[in-house]
Design an enzyme around this catalytic site. Sequence first.
Site, PDB file in Angstrom:
ATOM      1  N   CYS A 385       0.779  -1.272  -0.024  1.00 61.18           N
ATOM      2  CA  CYS A 385      -0.028   0.046   0.128  1.00 61.18           C
ATOM      3  C   CYS A 385       0.890   1.168  -0.200  1.00 61.18           C
ATOM      4  CB  CYS A 385      -1.008   0.065   0.923  1.00 61.18           C
ATOM      5  SG  CYS A 385      -2.334   0.878   0.741  1.00 61.18           S
ATOM      6  N   HIS A 522      -3.595  -5.095   0.531  1.00 65.60           N
ATOM      7  CA  HIS A 522      -3.002  -5.413   1.712  1.00 65.60           C
ATOM      8  C   HIS A 522      -3.172  -7.147   1.722  1.00 65.60           C
ATOM      9  CE1 HIS A 522      -2.472  -1.709   4.075  1.00 65.60           C
ATOM     10  NE2 HIS A 522      -3.512  -1.338   3.416  1.00 65.60           N
ATOM     11  N   GLU A 524      -1.742  -9.165   3.564  1.00 63.33           N
ATOM     12  CA  GLU A 524      -1.561  -9.624   4.758  1.00 63.33           C
ATOM     13  C   GLU A 524      -3.112 -10.198   5.568  1.00 63.33           C
ATOM     14  OE1 GLU A 524      -0.823  -6.383   3.922  1.00 63.33           O
ATOM     15  OE2 GLU A 524      -1.202  -5.082   5.540  1.00 63.33           O
TER      16      GLU A 524
HETATM   17  N1  GLN Z   1      -1.732   6.661   2.778  1.00 69.76           N
HETATM   18  C1  GLN Z   1      -2.004   5.954   1.597  1.00 69.76           C
HETATM   19  C2  GLN Z   1      -3.262   6.288   1.064  1.00 69.76           C
HETATM   20  O1  GLN Z   1      -4.219   6.675   1.745  1.00 69.76           O
HETATM   21  C3  GLN Z   1      -1.693   4.597   1.894  1.00 69.76           C
HETATM   22  C4  GLN Z   1      -2.599   3.851   2.735  1.00 69.76           C
HETATM   23  C5  GLN Z   1      -2.264   2.701   3.326  1.00 69.76           C
HETATM   24  O2  GLN Z   1      -0.963   2.175   3.146  1.00 69.76           O
HETATM   25  N2  GLN Z   1      -3.143   1.756   3.891  1.00 69.76           N
HETATM   26  O3  GLN Z   1      -3.347   5.976  -0.147  1.00 69.76           O
END
Ligand code: GLN
Length: 556
Positions: A385, A522, A524
């Site tokens: 992410c 994600h 995970e």
């Molecule tokens: N802050 C970034 C976004 O909002 C990544 C978010 C995250 O890593 N879950 O896109």
Amino acid sequence: MKDNSKKTKFIFITGGVLSSLGKGLAAASIGALLESRGLTITFQKLDPYINVDPGTMNPFQHGEVYVTDDGAETDLDLGHYERYTHAVLGQRNNYTSGRIYNSVITKERRGEYNGGTVQVIPHITDEIKAAILQLDGSVDIAIIEIGGTIGDIEGQPFLEAIRQFRTDQGPANVLYIHLTWVPYLKAAGEVKTKPTQHSVRELRAIGIQPHILLCRTETQLSDDIKAKIALFCNVEASDVITAQDVESIYDVPLCLHKEGLDDKILKHLNIWTGAPHLEPWEDLARKIKCPANEVTIAIIGKYVDLTESYKSLHEALVHGGVANDCKVKMRYVSAEDLDNTGAGELLTGCDGVLVPGGFGKRGTEGKICAITFAREKKIPFFGICLGMQLAVIEFARNLAGLKDANSMEFTDATGQAVIYLMKEWYDHRTDKVQIRDENSDVGGTMRLGAYPCRLVKDTAAHAAYGTEDLEERHRHRYEFNNDFRELLVKKGLVVSGTSPDNNLVEIVELADHPWFLGCQFHPEFKSTPMKPHPLFRDFIKAALGNNEKWKNKNAA
Ligand code: GLN
């Protein structure tokens, strides 16, 4: 799908004495044991705090926000439940006081209470019972965990609701399990049962008589101690279960089974099943205990002092290790330290570098340093992410001549915003075009939950998944900016996964590297010990290939 011919039985799990006794793991383990006996199960977590969901809570305070397929932002205990069982969880599996009150107040404003006085009993308690009853008919057994500790003021409406629930549903359909603490006092040279006695007394004072006590202890409880607890707490001695500290959290189901917990539960609920099939858990315990290899993974984060913030990530790395017969040592490195000290010093000796998800500017330049280091030194890299977004920024700055490349999240100077807020995009989940801008609500604009991704053949991602189409869970606001796609691809960035309409970039890689992959989702959240996630499996495999000891051993 609700099947009305099926009557669900309910197990309520409460916690006493103090927090952090492992109620979530106990609930998950009970689920695993019941599944191993052929029963279908589901879970619900009832959290007494006032936030409507944990989505806006600081991970420093509350730990990770776990995301489900349907896009619910939930308590991290739901992660344990999904990792230990086959239950598929979502919005209806996590309620907070805030959410319950919100719905009662909304009904009141709509006039649904016909001018009556709206009260904790019966209106709030009825709302809680209705939330629990959503699970009725869907499975054989629903396991409901009450957050917090007995005695907390804000937990009382939940306890009153579950007390009434047994009367409503009939005693054969409801079981109360209380997790408590039996400390060993060194000075006295013995374990102490008084905290447990007090905790159960408090529970009984509000009308709940627990059927089974799970006693968290350092050592096995003797029969005498069990008999003493039983006498004071009004339970059978055989229903006093030792929940002993264990080395690996994946030993818990086996330990509780050894104490006969699943038999006791089935006896109380009057259910007959065959013997449990615990071979997969026994296999797993063996693999975790004696791994043949070891790797060290550096996790570059902001919340490194509270590893609860990276719960699912931590577990997914363990699973990746299991898949490679390998112990994964995790070295949490503060991104801000990297900023000051430089990557060379802090990352030396690491076999792989992982930059996890995160929000906000703080620490991002340190993370970018770590990515440059991993890229140049050919150390396997996994960006998740925010980690993927920073890998794109690093690539743009250092390999594509975009010196000011950044994310709109961190700067207003958006000339080279390779990561940005996409104003308009087709949402495969809702089948609608989504519109966002800088003024949209903080909570409402996230891409949340499972989204489809299509892979490109002959890439590391495709090699890992072995399939072209998949779904992964998201929780972010910003996206890869397609205005820069052609340039970045020309400079060597591989876009190996996108949304089916090719608009949203989901995975990027580097070709000229042992393993360098960033994903916008994600992974995970979908890894389990029985089914390690393919990306974590391959990342650990690549890290192992980078490990000196392993290289020497295999060269010999
Ligand atoms: N802050 C970034 C976004 O909002 C990544 C978010 C995250 O890593 N879950 O896109």
